[in-house]
Write a protein that holds these residues in place. Structure first.
Motif, mmCIF file in Angstrom:
data_model
loop_
_atom_site.group_PDB
_atom_site.id
_atom_site.type_symbol
_atom_site.label_atom_id
_atom_site.label_comp_id
_atom_site.label_asym_id
_atom_site.label_seq_id
_atom_site.Cartn_x
_atom_site.Cartn_y
_atom_site.Cartn_z
ATOM 1 N N CYS A 1 4.514 10.408 -6.797
ATOM 2 C CA CYS A 1 5.492 10.745 -7.833
ATOM 3 C C CYS A 1 4.790 11.204 -9.108
ATOM 4 N N GLN A 2 3.729 10.485 -9.474
ATOM 5 C CA GLN A 2 3.001 10.838 -10.679
ATOM 6 C C GLN A 2 2.388 12.224 -10.556
ATOM 7 N N HIS B 1 0.831 -1.205 0.000
ATOM 8 C CA HIS B 1 0.000 0.000 0.000
ATOM 9 C C HIS B 1 0.866 1.255 0.000
ATOM 10 N N HIS B 2 1.892 1.237 0.815
ATOM 11 C CA HIS B 2 2.808 2.372 0.904
ATOM 12 C C HIS B 2 3.466 2.630 -0.446
ATOM 13 N N ASP B 3 3.912 1.559 -1.110
ATOM 14 C CA ASP B 3 4.572 1.708 -2.405
ATOM 15 C C ASP B 3 3.632 2.330 -3.440
ATOM 16 N N GLN C 1 3.230 15.637 -12.644
ATOM 17 C CA GLN C 1 2.134 16.361 -13.309
ATOM 18 C C GLN C 1 2.172 17.842 -12.922
ATOM 19 N N VAL C 2 2.415 18.098 -11.648
ATOM 20 C CA VAL C 2 2.488 19.479 -11.165
ATOM 21 C C VAL C 2 3.618 20.216 -11.867
ATOM 22 N N LEU C 3 4.750 19.533 -12.019
ATOM 23 C CA LEU C 3 5.906 20.122 -12.684
ATOM 24 C C LEU C 3 5.569 20.515 -14.125
ATOM 25 N N LYS C 4 4.906 19.589 -14.798
ATOM 26 C CA LYS C 4 4.543 19.810 -16.193
ATOM 27 C C LYS C 4 3.584 21.002 -16.315
#
Length: 227
Positions: free
Chosen positions: A146-147, A137-139, A151-154
């Motif tokens: 990360c995704q 679950h943690h992974d 997305q925020v960066l983009k």
DNA sequence: TTGTGTTTTACGACCTCC
DNA sequence: GGAGGTCGTAAAACACAA
């Protein structure tokens, strides 16, 4: 095969390691029997069977200087029956213990110990399963994070580009507005239609922008927030 | 054969419940 | 207080590589 003898007990061995262990066992036995019941509580030496004697049945219950050593390894059938019993109920009340012990030809104490150890193994297994579940679950949460971050960066990059474009257009519009009487001008930026409206009787240098028919931002407000 | 790691059996210490 | 629980660990049994 060599052997050592203590009283009526024979300790066979074939290797130097086994010989050392025989000696160790004998010394332990002697220590155990010589350490009398003193006035202060003394830890009782544990009853261990000798290395040399293979043990698979009841004949292996031997008298070692007054200490009874019982067989060590339970047979497959005994273990299977104990497992079956354990699956039905993990706890072991007195009557059930006696019954199982009688059926399997074991000491009730052995049955109790087996259940204790079995519960411990079961608990460990449960903990491992629980850990694996939580880790999984943690992974997946980390992956999702990360995704989202990428997305925020983009989106931030796109926003920056759009601001840059708008700034350039605004500069151009500033120049045009001095030569135009219209209260609004429509242009396209990156294929997106944008309409600039100039508030009547107000400062021409503070335009509002319409994006997809919605007022979005005042330029200065945008710059203050994102740049 | 031997060293080493793992599993199994057994026990002591301590705790809880009746 | 006794019975039965957990916890930690010793030591035998076992598996396996070198």
């Amino acid at each position: 095969m060599e052997q050592m003898v203590l009283g009526s007990q024979v300790y066979p061995y074939t290797t130097q390691t086994q010989r050392s262990q025989c000696i160790s066992n004998i010394v332990n036995q002697i220590d155990g029997s010589s350490s009398g019941e003193g006035s202060k509580p003394v830890k009782r030496r544990r009853k261990r069977r000798s290395k040399g004697s293979s043990a698979t049945n009841d004949d292996d219950v031997v008298d070692m200087g007054g200490v009874m050593l019982r067989k060590r390894k339970l047979t497959d059938e005994q273990v299977n029956m104990l497992e079956y019993s354990f699956e039905n109920e993990h706890k072991l009340e007195s009557g059930r213990k006696e019954k199982i012990a009688g059926e399997l030809g074991l000491d009730p104490r052995q049955v109790a110990v087996w259940f204790q150890n079995r519960r411990a193994r079961w608990k460990n297994k449960k903990l491992e399963e629980e850990y694996a579940k939580l880790k999984s679950h943690h992974d997946s949460v980390v992956l999702g994070q990360c995704q989202l971050e990428s997305q925020v960066l983009k989106l931030t990059e796109q926003l920056s580009e759009a601001q840059h474009e708008i700034r350039k257009l605004t500069e151009r519009l500033g120049e045009m507005s001095t030569n135009s009487s219209s209260s609004s001008i429509s242009v396209e930026c990156n294929d997106v239609p944008i309409e600039f409206e100039f508030a009547a009787e107000t400062d021409y240098n503070i335009p509002y922008y319409m994006l997809d028919n919605n007022y979005v931002h005042n330029m200065d407000y945008w710059d203050g927030l994102y740049v």
